[in-house]
Design a protein around this motif. Sequence first.
Motif, PDB file in Angstrom:
ATOM      1  N   ARG A  80       0.840  -1.199   0.000  1.00  0.00           N
ATOM      2  CA  ARG A  80       0.000   0.000   0.000  1.00  0.00           C
ATOM      3  C   ARG A  80       0.878   1.253   0.000  1.00  0.00           C
ATOM      4  NH1 ARG A  80      -2.686   0.569   4.988  1.00  0.00           N
ATOM      5  NH2 ARG A  80      -3.356  -1.558   4.712  1.00  0.00           N
ATOM      6  N   LEU A  81       1.940   1.244   0.818  1.00  0.00           N
ATOM      7  CA  LEU A  81       2.858   2.386   0.852  1.00  0.00           C
ATOM      8  C   LEU A  81       3.544   2.578  -0.496  1.00  0.00           C
ATOM      9  CD1 LEU A  81       4.519   2.012   4.365  1.00  0.00           C
ATOM     10  CD2 LEU A  81       2.980   3.825   3.613  1.00  0.00           C
ATOM     11  N   GLU A  82       3.922   1.478  -1.122  1.00  0.00           N
ATOM     12  CA  GLU A  82       4.556   1.548  -2.433  1.00  0.00           C
ATOM     13  C   GLU A  82       3.599   2.157  -3.457  1.00  0.00           C
ATOM     14  OE1 GLU A  82       6.342  -1.426  -5.874  1.00  0.00           O
ATOM     15  OE2 GLU A  82       5.848  -2.236  -3.906  1.00  0.00           O
ATOM     16  N   ILE A  83       2.348   1.730  -3.417  1.00  0.00           N
ATOM     17  CA  ILE A  83       1.343   2.265  -4.337  1.00  0.00           C
ATOM     18  C   ILE A  83       1.135   3.754  -4.092  1.00  0.00           C
ATOM     19  CG2 ILE A  83      -1.126   2.211  -4.908  1.00  0.00           C
ATOM     20  CD1 ILE A  83      -0.955  -0.869  -4.432  1.00  0.00           C
ATOM     21  N   GLU A  84       1.036   4.144  -2.820  1.00  0.00           N
ATOM     22  CA  GLU A  84       0.860   5.558  -2.491  1.00  0.00           C
ATOM     23  C   GLU A  84       2.063   6.370  -2.935  1.00  0.00           C
ATOM     24  OE1 GLU A  84      -0.090   5.925   1.673  1.00  0.00           O
ATOM     25  OE2 GLU A  84      -1.868   4.657   1.472  1.00  0.00           O
ATOM     26  N   MET A  85       3.265   5.822  -2.734  1.00  0.00           N
ATOM     27  CA  MET A  85       4.474   6.523  -3.133  1.00  0.00           C
ATOM     28  C   MET A  85       4.517   6.689  -4.653  1.00  0.00           C
ATOM     29  SD  MET A  85       8.278   5.747  -1.718  1.00  0.00           S
ATOM     30  CE  MET A  85       8.702   4.484  -2.894  1.00  0.00           C
ATOM     31  N   ASN A  86       4.179   5.619  -5.373  1.00  0.00           N
ATOM     32  CA  ASN A  86       4.143   5.706  -6.833  1.00  0.00           C
ATOM     33  C   ASN A  86       3.111   6.722  -7.294  1.00  0.00           C
ATOM     34  OD1 ASN A  86       6.177   3.831  -7.197  1.00  0.00           O
ATOM     35  ND2 ASN A  86       4.774   2.109  -7.419  1.00  0.00           N
ATOM     36  N   LYS A  87       1.983   6.773  -6.596  1.00  0.00           N
ATOM     37  CA  LYS A  87       0.944   7.749  -6.931  1.00  0.00           C
ATOM     38  C   LYS A  87       1.475   9.166  -6.735  1.00  0.00           C
ATOM     39  CE  LYS A  87      -3.724   9.102  -5.597  1.00  0.00           C
ATOM     40  NZ  LYS A  87      -4.823   8.842  -4.661  1.00  0.00           N
ATOM     41  N   GLU A  88       2.162   9.395  -5.608  1.00  0.00           N
ATOM     42  CA  GLU A  88       2.737  10.714  -5.342  1.00  0.00           C
ATOM     43  C   GLU A  88       3.766  11.086  -6.411  1.00  0.00           C
ATOM     44  OE1 GLU A  88       2.182  13.131  -3.021  1.00  0.00           O
ATOM     45  OE2 GLU A  88       0.420  11.957  -2.436  1.00  0.00           O
ATOM     46  N   ILE A  89       4.589  10.121  -6.787  1.00  0.00           N
ATOM     47  CA  ILE A  89       5.605  10.372  -7.811  1.00  0.00           C
ATOM     48  C   ILE A  89       4.941  10.741  -9.133  1.00  0.00           C
ATOM     49  CG2 ILE A  89       7.382   9.256  -9.240  1.00  0.00           C
ATOM     50  CD1 ILE A  89       8.174   7.683  -6.680  1.00  0.00           C
ATOM     51  N   ARG A  90       3.895   9.981  -9.509  1.00  0.00           N
ATOM     52  CA  ARG A  90       3.183  10.279 -10.762  1.00  0.00           C
ATOM     53  C   ARG A  90       2.527  11.658 -10.707  1.00  0.00           C
ATOM     54  NH1 ARG A  90       1.382   4.962 -10.179  1.00  0.00           N
ATOM     55  NH2 ARG A  90      -0.715   5.673  -9.685  1.00  0.00           N
ATOM     56  N   LEU A  91       1.944  11.999  -9.553  1.00  0.00           N
ATOM     57  CA  LEU A  91       1.316  13.316  -9.416  1.00  0.00           C
ATOM     58  C   LEU A  91       2.348  14.425  -9.568  1.00  0.00           C
ATOM     59  CD1 LEU A  91      -1.220  12.773  -6.494  1.00  0.00           C
ATOM     60  CD2 LEU A  91      -1.758  13.280  -8.875  1.00  0.00           C
ATOM     61  N   LYS A  92       3.506  14.250  -8.940  1.00  0.00           N
ATOM     62  CA  LYS A  92       4.549  15.271  -9.055  1.00  0.00           C
ATOM     63  C   LYS A  92       5.062  15.374 -10.483  1.00  0.00           C
ATOM     64  CE  LYS A  92       5.870  15.217  -4.286  1.00  0.00           C
ATOM     65  NZ  LYS A  92       6.846  15.601  -3.330  1.00  0.00           N
ATOM     66  N   GLU A  93       5.197  14.223 -11.158  1.00  0.00           N
ATOM     67  CA  GLU A  93       5.617  14.248 -12.556  1.00  0.00           C
ATOM     68  C   GLU A  93       4.590  14.972 -13.416  1.00  0.00           C
ATOM     69  OE1 GLU A  93       6.214  10.121 -13.526  1.00  0.00           O
ATOM     70  OE2 GLU A  93       8.211  10.077 -12.626  1.00  0.00           O
ATOM     71  N   MET A  94       3.313  14.702 -13.151  1.00  0.00           N
ATOM     72  CA  MET A  94       2.252  15.369 -13.906  1.00  0.00           C
ATOM     73  C   MET A  94       2.273  16.867 -13.640  1.00  0.00           C
ATOM     74  SD  MET A  94      -0.871  12.613 -13.530  1.00  0.00           S
ATOM     75  CE  MET A  94      -2.100  13.735 -14.150  1.00  0.00           C
ATOM     76  N   GLU A  95       2.475  17.256 -12.387  1.00  0.00           N
ATOM     77  CA  GLU A  95       2.545  18.678 -12.049  1.00  0.00           C
ATOM     78  C   GLU A  95       3.714  19.346 -12.763  1.00  0.00           C
ATOM     79  OE1 GLU A  95       2.755  18.863  -7.783  1.00  0.00           O
ATOM     80  OE2 GLU A  95       0.651  18.304  -7.534  1.00  0.00           O
ATOM     81  N   ARG A  96       4.880  18.671 -12.771  1.00  0.00           N
ATOM     82  CA  ARG A  96       6.045  19.233 -13.468  1.00  0.00           C
ATOM     83  C   ARG A  96       5.761  19.358 -14.964  1.00  0.00           C
ATOM     84  NH1 ARG A  96       9.179  16.107  -9.803  1.00  0.00           N
ATOM     85  NH2 ARG A  96       9.193  14.352 -11.236  1.00  0.00           N
ATOM     86  N   GLU A  97       5.143  18.333 -15.539  1.00  0.00           N
ATOM     87  CA  GLU A  97       4.827  18.349 -16.967  1.00  0.00           C
ATOM     88  C   GLU A  97       3.842  19.476 -17.286  1.00  0.00           C
ATOM     89  OE1 GLU A  97       5.248  17.384 -20.830  1.00  0.00           O
ATOM     90  OE2 GLU A  97       6.384  16.498 -19.192  1.00  0.00           O
ATOM     91  N   MET A  98       2.821  19.616 -16.443  1.00  0.00           N
ATOM     92  CA  MET A  98       1.841  20.685 -16.658  1.00  0.00           C
ATOM     93  C   MET A  98       2.499  22.057 -16.529  1.00  0.00           C
ATOM     94  SD  MET A  98      -1.477  19.041 -14.719  1.00  0.00           S
ATOM     95  CE  MET A  98      -2.418  20.548 -14.760  1.00  0.00           C
ATOM     96  N   LYS A  99       3.382  22.198 -15.541  1.00  0.00           N
ATOM     97  CA  LYS A  99       4.086  23.471 -15.361  1.00  0.00           C
ATOM     98  C   LYS A  99       4.956  23.767 -16.578  1.00  0.00           C
ATOM     99  CE  LYS A  99       7.186  25.896 -12.214  1.00  0.00           C
ATOM    100  NZ  LYS A  99       8.005  25.796 -11.008  1.00  0.00           N
ATOM    101  N   LYS A 100       5.653  22.730 -17.068  1.00  0.00           N
ATOM    102  CA  LYS A 100       6.513  22.890 -18.242  1.00  0.00           C
ATOM    103  C   LYS A 100       5.672  23.292 -19.450  1.00  0.00           C
ATOM    104  CE  LYS A 100       9.680  20.303 -21.185  1.00  0.00           C
ATOM    105  NZ  LYS A 100      10.243  18.977 -21.468  1.00  0.00           N
ATOM    106  N   GLU A 101       4.540  22.616 -19.652  1.00  0.00           N
ATOM    107  CA  GLU A 101       3.662  22.952 -20.780  1.00  0.00           C
ATOM    108  C   GLU A 101       3.133  24.374 -20.655  1.00  0.00           C
ATOM    109  OE1 GLU A 101       0.636  19.956 -20.953  1.00  0.00           O
ATOM    110  OE2 GLU A 101       2.037  18.386 -21.571  1.00  0.00           O
TER     111      GLU A 101
END
Length: 133
Positions: A80-101
Amino acid sequence: MPFNLDKFVASPSVEELDSLKKSEIVKVAKHYGIEFQPLMRKDEIKRYVLEYLVDESILPSTVLETAITVPTDITFKLKRLEIEMNKEIRLKEMEREMKKEKEEREIQMQKEKEEREMQMQREKEAREHEFRL
């Protein structure tokens, strides 16, 4: 069909062990003198039994590699922690991508604005030049 300890001991198998209830696995463990804690989970006691049967060459060592056990609570929590961590990582990547765009769009809009202003300036200079002539 009721569990028969003598029948299991005479011909043990992973398949039959998998089908046993916790109380029946406890009987098998006690028969072989396997030490375990009564509060242990069924899959943990079963693992001890399997390891014993392999150590005593009653079952082949491959059964440990293929034996399916239910993950413990700790494994579930870690997953569960791994899934939550992966979710956080994906969210941060999406935020960075959106900011870059967004930054790229802003840069593009600024370039277009500058181009329009330069075009307007050229047109203004062209009109002034024509007016002077």
